[in-house]
Design an enzyme around this catalytic site. Structure first.
Site, PDB file in Angstrom:
ATOM      1  N   GLN A 186      53.029   3.153  11.111  1.00 34.30           N
ATOM      2  CA  GLN A 186      52.646   4.446  10.406  1.00 34.30           C
ATOM      3  C   GLN A 186      51.094   4.164   9.959  1.00 34.30           C
ATOM      4  O   GLN A 186      50.176   5.047  10.173  1.00 34.30           O
ATOM      5  CB  GLN A 186      53.350   4.310   9.005  1.00 34.30           C
ATOM      6  CG  GLN A 186      54.631   5.024   8.940  1.00 34.30           C
ATOM      7  CD  GLN A 186      55.522   3.880   9.327  1.00 34.30           C
ATOM      8  OE1 GLN A 186      55.204   2.782   9.882  1.00 34.30           O
ATOM      9  NE2 GLN A 186      56.950   4.113   9.143  1.00 34.30           N
ATOM     10  N   GLU A 187      50.724   2.907   9.714  1.00 32.01           N
ATOM     11  CA  GLU A 187      49.299   2.707   9.548  1.00 32.01           C
ATOM     12  C   GLU A 187      48.165   3.004  10.608  1.00 32.01           C
ATOM     13  O   GLU A 187      47.405   3.552  10.754  1.00 32.01           O
ATOM     14  CB  GLU A 187      49.104   0.997   9.199  1.00 32.01           C
ATOM     15  CG  GLU A 187      49.460   1.016   7.809  1.00 32.01           C
ATOM     16  CD  GLU A 187      49.546  -0.787   7.387  1.00 32.01           C
ATOM     17  OE1 GLU A 187      49.298  -1.010   6.351  1.00 32.01           O
ATOM     18  OE2 GLU A 187      50.379  -1.482   8.382  1.00 32.01           O
ATOM     19  N   GLU A 191      52.527 -17.331  41.304  1.00 38.40           N
ATOM     20  CA  GLU A 191      52.639 -16.276  40.634  1.00 38.40           C
ATOM     21  C   GLU A 191      53.844 -15.726  40.722  1.00 38.40           C
ATOM     22  O   GLU A 191      54.474 -15.707  41.921  1.00 38.40           O
ATOM     23  CB  GLU A 191      51.374 -15.317  40.631  1.00 38.40           C
ATOM     24  CG  GLU A 191      50.095 -16.065  40.229  1.00 38.40           C
ATOM     25  CD  GLU A 191      48.686 -15.287  40.570  1.00 38.40           C
ATOM     26  OE1 GLU A 191      49.239 -14.035  40.903  1.00 38.40           O
ATOM     27  OE2 GLU A 191      47.814 -15.537  40.732  1.00 38.40           O
ATOM     28  N   LYS A 236      55.411 -12.161  41.808  1.00 33.60           N
ATOM     29  CA  LYS A 236      55.367 -10.971  42.541  1.00 33.60           C
ATOM     30  C   LYS A 236      55.791 -10.031  42.085  1.00 33.60           C
ATOM     31  O   LYS A 236      57.164  -9.648  42.094  1.00 33.60           O
ATOM     32  CB  LYS A 236      55.820 -11.012  44.141  1.00 33.60           C
ATOM     33  CG  LYS A 236      55.224  -9.929  45.016  1.00 33.60           C
ATOM     34  CD  LYS A 236      55.573 -10.174  46.642  1.00 33.60           C
ATOM     35  CE  LYS A 236      54.967  -9.379  47.281  1.00 33.60           C
ATOM     36  NZ  LYS A 236      55.031  -7.858  46.965  1.00 33.60           N
ATOM     37  N   ASP A 255      56.893  -5.914  41.299  1.00 26.13           N
ATOM     38  CA  ASP A 255      57.427  -4.959  42.223  1.00 26.13           C
ATOM     39  C   ASP A 255      57.172  -3.608  41.530  1.00 26.13           C
ATOM     40  O   ASP A 255      57.857  -3.087  41.080  1.00 26.13           O
ATOM     41  CB  ASP A 255      58.827  -5.158  42.439  1.00 26.13           C
ATOM     42  CG  ASP A 255      59.184  -4.163  43.653  1.00 26.13           C
ATOM     43  OD1 ASP A 255      58.473  -3.770  44.213  1.00 26.13           O
ATOM     44  OD2 ASP A 255      60.661  -4.088  43.921  1.00 26.13           O
ATOM     45  N   GLU A 290      49.471  -4.825  39.098  1.00 25.50           N
ATOM     46  CA  GLU A 290      50.616  -3.906  39.293  1.00 25.50           C
ATOM     47  C   GLU A 290      50.922  -2.952  38.339  1.00 25.50           C
ATOM     48  O   GLU A 290      50.970  -3.482  37.065  1.00 25.50           O
ATOM     49  CB  GLU A 290      51.571  -4.941  39.915  1.00 25.50           C
ATOM     50  CG  GLU A 290      52.488  -4.522  40.797  1.00 25.50           C
ATOM     51  CD  GLU A 290      52.436  -4.543  42.175  1.00 25.50           C
ATOM     52  OE1 GLU A 290      50.957  -4.808  42.727  1.00 25.50           O
ATOM     53  OE2 GLU A 290      53.313  -4.250  43.178  1.00 25.50           O
ATOM     54  N   TYR A 310      44.598 -10.467  39.718  1.00 22.69           N
ATOM     55  CA  TYR A 310      43.109 -10.501  40.931  1.00 22.69           C
ATOM     56  C   TYR A 310      41.782 -10.080  40.178  1.00 22.69           C
ATOM     57  O   TYR A 310      41.983  -8.746  40.052  1.00 22.69           O
ATOM     58  CB  TYR A 310      43.561 -10.234  42.257  1.00 22.69           C
ATOM     59  CG  TYR A 310      42.755 -10.367  43.322  1.00 22.69           C
ATOM     60  CD1 TYR A 310      42.270 -11.825  43.418  1.00 22.69           C
ATOM     61  CD2 TYR A 310      42.748  -9.515  44.532  1.00 22.69           C
ATOM     62  CE1 TYR A 310      41.553 -12.168  44.577  1.00 22.69           C
ATOM     63  CE2 TYR A 310      42.019  -9.873  45.746  1.00 22.69           C
ATOM     64  CZ  TYR A 310      41.443 -11.359  45.622  1.00 22.69           C
ATOM     65  OH  TYR A 310      40.678 -11.540  46.761  1.00 22.69           O
ATOM     66  N   LYS A 348      59.433 -13.888  49.481  1.00 23.50           N
ATOM     67  CA  LYS A 348      59.941 -12.792  48.896  1.00 23.50           C
ATOM     68  C   LYS A 348      61.344 -13.173  48.822  1.00 23.50           C
ATOM     69  O   LYS A 348      62.097 -13.908  49.495  1.00 23.50           O
ATOM     70  CB  LYS A 348      60.283 -11.818  50.078  1.00 23.50           C
ATOM     71  CG  LYS A 348      58.790 -10.918  50.362  1.00 23.50           C
ATOM     72  CD  LYS A 348      58.818  -9.787  49.302  1.00 23.50           C
ATOM     73  CE  LYS A 348      59.089  -8.537  50.129  1.00 23.50           C
ATOM     74  NZ  LYS A 348      58.428  -7.258  50.069  1.00 23.50           N
ATOM     75  N   CYS A 380      89.264  17.484  52.375  1.00 15.96           N
ATOM     76  CA  CYS A 380      88.811  17.698  50.702  1.00 15.96           C
ATOM     77  C   CYS A 380      89.806  16.843  49.804  1.00 15.96           C
ATOM     78  O   CYS A 380      91.035  17.237  49.727  1.00 15.96           O
ATOM     79  CB  CYS A 380      88.292  18.695  50.534  1.00 15.96           C
ATOM     80  SG  CYS A 380      87.513  18.518  48.720  1.00 15.96           S
ATOM     81  N   CYS A 420      90.527  19.515  46.865  1.00 14.32           N
ATOM     82  CA  CYS A 420      91.038  20.738  47.327  1.00 14.32           C
ATOM     83  C   CYS A 420      91.830  20.968  48.554  1.00 14.32           C
ATOM     84  O   CYS A 420      92.655  21.869  48.891  1.00 14.32           O
ATOM     85  CB  CYS A 420      90.180  21.953  47.025  1.00 14.32           C
ATOM     86  SG  CYS A 420      89.116  22.038  48.505  1.00 14.32           S
ATOM     87  N   CYS A 428      82.977  19.868  52.059  1.00 13.53           N
ATOM     88  CA  CYS A 428      83.980  20.715  51.852  1.00 13.53           C
ATOM     89  C   CYS A 428      83.672  22.054  51.928  1.00 13.53           C
ATOM     90  O   CYS A 428      82.557  22.481  51.071  1.00 13.53           O
ATOM     91  CB  CYS A 428      84.630  20.225  50.407  1.00 13.53           C
ATOM     92  SG  CYS A 428      85.607  21.560  49.839  1.00 13.53           S
ATOM     93  N   CYS A 433      86.679  24.718  45.165  1.00 11.22           N
ATOM     94  CA  CYS A 433      86.928  23.313  44.935  1.00 11.22           C
ATOM     95  C   CYS A 433      86.437  22.767  43.466  1.00 11.22           C
ATOM     96  O   CYS A 433      85.477  23.111  43.466  1.00 11.22           O
ATOM     97  CB  CYS A 433      86.291  22.734  46.053  1.00 11.22           C
ATOM     98  SG  CYS A 433      86.051  20.635  46.039  1.00 11.22           S
TER      99      CYS A 433
HETATM  100  S1  IVH Z   1      47.683 -10.695  45.102  1.00 12.85           S
HETATM  101  C1  IVH Z   1      44.543 -10.507  48.552  1.00 12.85           C
HETATM  102  N1  IVH Z   1      49.333 -11.307  43.348  1.00 12.85           N
HETATM  103  O1  IVH Z   1      51.868  -7.479  46.366  1.00 12.85           O
HETATM  104  C2  IVH Z   1      45.600 -10.834  47.317  1.00 12.85           C
HETATM  105  N2  IVH Z   1      49.709  -9.314  44.756  1.00 12.85           N
HETATM  106  O2  IVH Z   1      51.183  -7.748  49.832  1.00 12.85           O
HETATM  107  C3  IVH Z   1      45.895  -9.465  46.820  1.00 12.85           C
HETATM  108  N3  IVH Z   1      51.669  -8.057  44.245  1.00 12.85           N
HETATM  109  O3  IVH Z   1      49.565  -5.410  47.418  1.00 12.85           O
HETATM  110  C4  IVH Z   1      47.236  -9.440  46.159  1.00 12.85           C
HETATM  111  N4  IVH Z   1      52.324  -9.191  42.650  1.00 12.85           N
HETATM  112  O4  IVH Z   1      50.917  -4.928  45.242  1.00 12.85           O
HETATM  113  C5  IVH Z   1      49.023 -10.590  44.099  1.00 12.85           C
HETATM  114  N5  IVH Z   1      50.699 -11.802  41.568  1.00 12.85           N
HETATM  115  C6  IVH Z   1      50.484 -11.071  42.643  1.00 12.85           C
HETATM  116  C7  IVH Z   1      51.127  -9.792  43.133  1.00 12.85           C
HETATM  117  C8  IVH Z   1      50.623  -9.102  44.103  1.00 12.85           C
HETATM  118  C9  IVH Z   1      52.688  -8.302  43.290  1.00 12.85           C
HETATM  119  C10 IVH Z   1      51.903  -6.879  45.151  1.00 12.85           C
HETATM  120  C11 IVH Z   1      50.562  -6.471  45.470  1.00 12.85           C
HETATM  121  C12 IVH Z   1      50.165  -6.389  46.849  1.00 12.85           C
HETATM  122  C13 IVH Z   1      51.268  -7.065  47.476  1.00 12.85           C
HETATM  123  C14 IVH Z   1      51.170  -7.890  48.590  1.00 12.85           C
END
Ligand code: IVH
Length: 719
Positions: free
Chosen positions: A32-33, A111, A113, A115, A223, A276, A362, A457, A460, A475, A481
């Site tokens: 609210q604030e 790190e 990754k 998605d 991302e 990055y 991956k 089907c 029916c 169908c 149906c």
């Molecule tokens: S670094 C040159 N760090 O993965 C390095 N990418 O194929 C630039 N992604 O297109 C990417 N998490 O969309 C980096 N911790 C992370 C990431 C990350 C997801 C994605 C990003 C990139 C693809 C790499």
């Protein structure tokens, strides 16, 4: 205090509260604030249009004006990373780095990754200037207006001077960072911290950043994601609205970011992690340290980055997150390993496609083995039949799975399934689990019966048919149906069709089961007492439903045409047909040739419409709808507004307009028989240009000799 000073003060304060809430997950004021401060700022800004700032916290809600994305070149190309799926390749990467650095010690920043979809943000003097999608890596779309609505992306950076007064202000270059992020621990699991980003410690926000001011110009990449909770809520909403569901949060985030309306993006609750930093004057030589600095400037940087100095530590990180990622609030599909020192990164260099200093590992999609009990078949509203595997329940990616899609007859045949087989089920990026293969380890000589696709089907009993070029069996009994009948009624009442919003799928199911409705024309015969029975408390809602059905008689003809549910007649085709034929009677009489005269109508649509009107039951339904007063022709008003003045013209709209909105111009073009397209080509007749037409579009129009027409000239044309 002057209004101007108060505006500045409110903006700074609101930026800080946004950061506390969306990045640190620790708000210091109530909602609210916050709203009160925001309203005060909105009021002041409304009185002072001269003080407009696109980065003001008030701009987070996004405009509902449609915008088009301009394609812009990246300053540094956005490369992708080499992918690996196994440990050997990770080890090979590690050894290549060792070799490349000729034995020099190095650290790997590990790190998650994320998605989602990658984004490049440009900041100048602490302000967000531009946000660009990856595109083809060289050029991407300018999506700044959409990105501004993402609350965790700072529009105005915090300067450490304000929060840490005694910081020593270093800018760039010197390799003096010696901070170790790993608070204790010795490579054991607890090293990797908290599974839920939102539970992470708040304190590290300024860690490692001591006094580093943001460079005056830099780029930061990360991302854009849709958190699982927002994704699920969005799909629930779409299901209720009968809109197609997003398969996974990445598609949802990507679809959202490409929306032309920033106000839509604002509602979808996207988030962003940055990973990055690029620029001429970065605070440190270490990537990890730079990210900590970025965190202190207000960016959301994952709490789960770790530095590893041995291959074992790298593997420990991978193993930990392979399991723990299930508990994260956002989707991840692997880990990214980066040589930490920028100097060493430079020394290692690039291959043609990706840097030699980083790699993506991956995760395998999670699989489980279980027993196939039975295959059942679902009939959708279009009559398409989908095979579904019913299995012994098994735990997979945190949920109990007992059903999986088998897509279609071809997919099922390829699997060579037998009842009682052990099957491998996978939950990849998609919400619905799928069967990937028969688990061959369990195949014996005494396999159960082979699963064959049905020929009739299941609902029916009609014999199934296959249409040319389609994988699904259908169908064909569309008027007899039950799931098809109910599905058609659901489509008829949906928001974009007749918009009878009090009728959900359960109610339709109930009315159908009670024999009250067999087709959508029956809706107009419903009586209040039939719906409510003797139950007093239900009379109110029954009246509302009856009223909503009655109101739908005012829905314009083009939407009625869409509501009929004729195969291939979506919203746009319905509009075109309504405009061309003007009434349902002319449409019903039209020949194949009549259809083919129309620009965007092909043979498949034409045949489908002709076929629909040839059916006596459909004819009878049209007559009944006429009797109830449903609109079966264009209204006088829209007829009066129509002309052929723009017939044969292909028109591109660009820029900002004074007299009408972009959508209104689009409608005007269509009303006058023209066609509106998104990009300029040799086929474009002219560009309808408002103020600030995109320079790329202007250049292209000039190059192709496409005339530019102003708002006034256009209105004159159709007058
Ligand atoms: S670094 C040159 N760090 O993965 C390095 N990418 O194929 C630039 N992604 O297109 C990417 N998490 O969309 C980096 N911790 C992370 C990431 C990350 C997801 C994605 C990003 C990139 C693809 C790499």
């Amino acid at each position: 205090m002057t209004d101007q000073q108060r505006i500045q003060q409110l903006r700074t304060e609101l930026h800080r509260h946004n950061h506390n809430y969306y990045v640190l997950n620790s708000p210091t004021i109530s909602d609210q604030e916050f709203d009160a401060l925001l309203r005060e700022l909105q009021d002041l800004e409304a009185h002072h249009p001269e003080l407009f700032d696109p980065n003001s916290p008030t701009q987070r809600v996004g405009s509902d004006l449609s915008n088009e994305f301009e394609s812009v070149e990246h300053q540094y190309p956005m490369l992708s990373l080499a992918n690996t799926y196994n440990r050997e390749e990770v080890q090979q990467f590690y050894e290549r780095v060792q070799e490349g650095l000729a034995g020099e010690p190095f650290e790997i920043c590990c790190e998650l990754k994320f998605d989602g979809l990658s984004i490049s943000l440009i900041y100048e003097d602490g302000r967000l200037q531009r946000a660009v999608t990856r595109g083809d890596g060289v050029r991407g779309d300018d999506v700044t207006a959409n990105i501004r609505t993402i609350r965790s992306i700072p529009l105005q950076l915090e300067t450490p001077t304000e929060s840490s007064p005694d910081a020593s202000h270093k800018r760039g270059g010197e390799n003096t960072y010696a901070l170790s992020p790993q608070k204790g621990g010795d490579g054991q699991f607890d090293l990797f911290g908290f599974a839920d980003e939102s539970q992470s410690p708040q304190s590290p926000s300024h860690e490692g950043s001591l006094g580093s001011l943001p460079p005056s110009k830099f780029e930061i990449r990360g991302e854009v994601l849709m958190p699982w909770t927002s994704f699920e809520a969005l799909n629930r909403e779409r299901e209720a609205e009968e809109e197609p569901l997003f398969a996974n949060p990445r598609n949802a985030a990507s679809g959202t970011l490409k929306s032309k309306q920033p106000s839509v993006v604002a509602k979808r609750k996207l988030d962003a992690y940055l990973y990055y930093l690029l620029g001429e004057q970065l605070p440190a030589d270490g990537h990890y340290e730079n990210m900590l600095a970025a965190r202190s400037w207000g960016f959301k940087v994952s709490q789960h980055m770790r530095k590893a100095s041995t291959l074992d530590e790298v593997f420990a990180f991978i193993d930990y997150w392979d399991v723990e990622r299930k508990n994260l609030p956002v989707a991840t599909d692997g880990v990214v390993l980066k040589v930490n020192s920028l100097r060493q990164q430079q020394r290692l260099g690039m291959t043609a496609k990706s840097p030699r200093w980083a790699i993506a590992y991956k995760f395998q999609a999670e699989q489980a083995s279980t027993i196939l009990h039975e295959v059942t078949y679902q009939v959708g509203r279009t009559g398409a039949v989908t095979p579904v595997a019913n299995m012994e329940p098994v735990q997979l990616s945190g949920t109990m799975v007992k059903r999986a899609t088998l897509h279609n007859a071809d997919f099922m045949a390829q699997l060579d399934l037998h009842i009682g087989d052990h099957v491998l089920v996978e939950k990849g990026g998609e919400i619905i689990p799928k069967i990937v293969s028969v688990d061959e380890a369990f195949i014996t000589d005494h396999r159960g019966p082979k699963v064959e696709f049905i020929t009739r089907c299941p609902e029916c009993g009609a014999e199934l048919v296959r249409y040319e070029g389609e994988a699904a069996w259908y169908c064909p009994n569309d008027t007899g149906c039950p799931p098809q009948i109910k599905g058609r009624i659901e489509h008829f009442v949906s928001r974009r069709a007749m918009n009878i919003d009090t009728l959900g799928p359960e109610t339709i199911d109930d009315f159908y089961a009670r024999g009250l409705i067999h087709n959508y024309a029956d809706l107009y015969e419903l009586q209040v007492d039939q719906l409510s029975g003797a139950n007093d408390s239900r009379i109110r809602s029954a009246r509302k439903t009856i009223q909503a059905i009655a109101d739908s008689r005012q829905v314009p003809f083009e939407r009625v045409l869409f509501a009929l549910g004729i195969r291939f007649v979506g919203e746009n085709v319905a509009k075109t047909l309504a405009r061309s034929f003007k009434s349902i009677d002319t449409l019903a009489q039209a020949s194949l040739d009549d259809f083919l005269q129309i620009n965007s109508i092909g043979a498949a649509i034409a045949e489908s419409v002709i076929e629909w009107f040839r059916n006596d039951e459909n004819q009878a339904i049209v007559q009944r709808l006429r009797g109830y007063g449903v609109q079966l022709q264009l209204s006088e008003e829209s007829l009066a507004q129509q002309s052929d003045r723009l017939a044969g013209h292909t028109i591109v709209i660009s820029g900002v307009f004074q007299q009408h909105s972009r959508d209104e111009y689009k409608a005007l073009i269509e009303q006058h028989g023209g066609k509106n397209t998104g990009s300029i080509s040799a086929k474009t007749t002219f560009v309808l240009a408002g103020d600030n037409m995109g320079p790329a579009k202007l250049e292209k129009a000039q190059k192709l000799g496409v005339p530019i027409v102003s708002e006034e000239e256009f209105l004159q044309m159709i007058k």
